[in-house]
Design an enzyme around this catalytic site. Structure first.
Site, PDB file in Angstrom:
ATOM      1  N   ASN A   1       0.856  -1.186   0.000  1.00  0.00           N
ATOM      2  CA  ASN A   1       0.000   0.000   0.000  1.00  0.00           C
ATOM      3  C   ASN A   1       0.894   1.239   0.000  1.00  0.00           C
ATOM      4  OD1 ASN A   1      -1.900   1.987   0.388  1.00  0.00           O
ATOM      5  ND2 ASN A   1      -2.420   1.391   2.486  1.00  0.00           N
TER       6      ASN A   1
ATOM      7  N   LYS B   1       0.045   4.294  -0.237  1.00  0.00           N
ATOM      8  CA  LYS B   1      -0.617   5.420   0.414  1.00  0.00           C
ATOM      9  C   LYS B   1      -0.457   6.689  -0.446  1.00  0.00           C
ATOM     10  CE  LYS B   1      -0.249   3.119   4.832  1.00  0.00           C
ATOM     11  NZ  LYS B   1      -0.080   3.246   6.293  1.00  0.00           N
TER      12      LYS B   1
ATOM     13  N   HIS C   1      -9.548   0.806   5.161  1.00  0.00           N
ATOM     14  CA  HIS C   1      -8.278   0.949   5.875  1.00  0.00           C
ATOM     15  C   HIS C   1      -8.472   1.864   7.078  1.00  0.00           C
ATOM     16  CE1 HIS C   1      -4.121   2.175   6.687  1.00  0.00           C
ATOM     17  NE2 HIS C   1      -3.751   1.076   6.038  1.00  0.00           N
TER      18      HIS C   1
ATOM     19  N   GLU D   1      -6.858   4.281   8.213  1.00  0.00           N
ATOM     20  CA  GLU D   1      -6.686   5.703   7.934  1.00  0.00           C
ATOM     21  C   GLU D   1      -7.932   6.286   7.278  1.00  0.00           C
ATOM     22  OE1 GLU D   1      -1.903   5.027   7.522  1.00  0.00           O
ATOM     23  OE2 GLU D   1      -3.110   5.348   5.711  1.00  0.00           O
TER      24      GLU D   1
ATOM     25  N   GLU E   1      -5.182  -5.188  10.594  1.00  0.00           N
ATOM     26  CA  GLU E   1      -4.175  -4.147  10.795  1.00  0.00           C
ATOM     27  C   GLU E   1      -4.415  -3.469  12.138  1.00  0.00           C
ATOM     28  OE1 GLU E   1      -2.323  -2.561   6.858  1.00  0.00           O
ATOM     29  OE2 GLU E   1      -4.175  -1.507   7.283  1.00  0.00           O
TER      30      GLU E   1
ATOM     31  N   GLY F   1       2.556   2.369  10.933  1.00  0.00           N
ATOM     32  CA  GLY F   1       3.437   3.519  10.809  1.00  0.00           C
ATOM     33  C   GLY F   1       4.135   3.916  12.093  1.00  0.00           C
TER      34      GLY F   1
ATOM     35  N   SER G   1       3.452  -2.139  10.259  1.00  0.00           N
ATOM     36  CA  SER G   1       4.916  -2.086  10.377  1.00  0.00           C
ATOM     37  C   SER G   1       5.575  -3.403   9.989  1.00  0.00           C
ATOM     38  CB  SER G   1       5.328  -1.662  11.792  1.00  0.00           C
ATOM     39  OG  SER G   1       4.893  -0.349  12.073  1.00  0.00           O
TER      40      SER G   1
END
Length: 253
Positions: free
Chosen positions: A11, A13, A97, A99, A169, A175, A215
């Site tokens: 991904n 992003k 996701h 985010e 996730e 991150g 990560s």
């Protein structure tokens, strides 16, 4: 992962304009041209999709989008639909996701609507679920995952769920440099597989691919992939480096 082909997805992003994205895709194509026995997907940002798809045409690396809208056409400024994505060469799409949930108000209902649109146009949705740090510390992980899976997938029949991929996730690991231990990841993956069995039956649960994200790096992928219910990874930052992502794809479990 008996009978399940590992899936490694990158991904990207909000990184990589079309020209550097095409260069990264070319580098991955070269490094992974001899890989067999595992599926590889990259998800560039929308403007780079055509350039990446063209660069990967004829290779074994598939292209995903990072999001979609649930309607095919209409007055929805700023949105992108499933038919547009398939025209750009996509065969996968990331849905829900963390985010998107955190910054753009995604809910289990919108995840379900987007997944249905993806399936309607032959796209494989990679449906993301995961808990926050506060929820983990409150020992709510499994109840949060249960609610997200039931909310996003509960309205689908077994045949549709069989066409999906689920990605676990943990939000606290995205991150941050933190990563769930292999045992922590396996606990949640095993719970997801049991839940899919409740929703869609044992055969679908046995064959569904469940990815880990948060990560993921070259130095932890091998240990993660030794767990029986981890079928691959949804990789963030490490997928922006061709050597790192190639090493992840070539995991040794």
């Amino acid at each position: 992962m008996p009978g399940r082909v590992p899936l490694l997805a990158g991904n990207w992003k909000m990184h990589q304009a079309p020209a550097p994205a095409a260069q990264l895709a070319a580098a991955l194509r070269e490094r992974l041209r001899d890989v067999r026995g595992r599926d590889v997907v990259v998800a560039p940002p929308f403007p780079a999709l055509p350039a990446v798809a063209e660069q990967l045409r004829g290779s074994s690396i598939a292209v995903a989008a990072q999001n979609l809208f649930w309607e095919d056409w209409g007055a929805y400024t700023g949105e992108v639909s499933a038919p547009m994505l398939t025209d750009c060469g996509c065969t996968y799409v990331i849905v829900g996701h963390s985010e998107r949930r955190q910054y753009f108000g995604e809910t289990d209902d919108t995840v379900a609507r987007k997944s249905r649109a993806a399936l309607r146009h032959g796209l494989t949705p990679i449906v993301c679920v995961g808990e926050t740090l506060g929820q983990r510390e409150a020992r709510l992980t499994l109840s949060v995952i249960d609610a997200q899976i039931r909310g996003a997938l509960g309205g689908f029949g077994a045949a549709d769920i069989a066409r999906m991929v689920v990605a676990y996730e943990p939000v606290w690991a995205i991150g941050t440099g933190k990563v769930a231990t292999p045992e922590q990841a396996q606990e949640v993956h095993g719970a997801i597989r049991r839940l899919i069995g409740d929703l869609a039956g044992a055969d679908v649960a046995r064959n569904l691919r469940i990815l880990y994200g948060g990560s993921v790096k070259p130095d932890n992928i091998d240990a993660l992939m030794q767990q029986p219910d981890l079928d691959g990874a949804l990789v963030g930052g490490a997928s922006l480096n061709a050597d790192d992502f190639a090493r992840i794809v070539r995991f040794q479990a």
